[in-house]
Scaffold this motif. Sequence first.
Motif: not given
Length: 91
Positions: A34-35, A40-42, A47-48, A73-75
Amino acid sequence: MSMTNFSNHPSTQAPRIAVVLAGGRGTRLGATNKALRLLAGRPLLQHVLDRIRPQVDRVVIAGGARAAELAGFGVEVVADGSIEGSGGSAE
């Protein structure tokens, strides 16, 4: 829509950490992660993260059995130890 900037807090306060629950099988979405589904292309997760990062000091993604898929995602990403699809991320 205006957002309050919470990043200017006194250093005496404990750091604010957001945990994004992103595990599970996604059976209602065709068994996809799901993630990583696009809106919208992302990816939904992007978005979160874009909304939560300005409000906290640290973000951690609880990725369940699919944690490795969320590493770009850099986290920080952690496997939460739940049984795949059990909803254990919220426990």
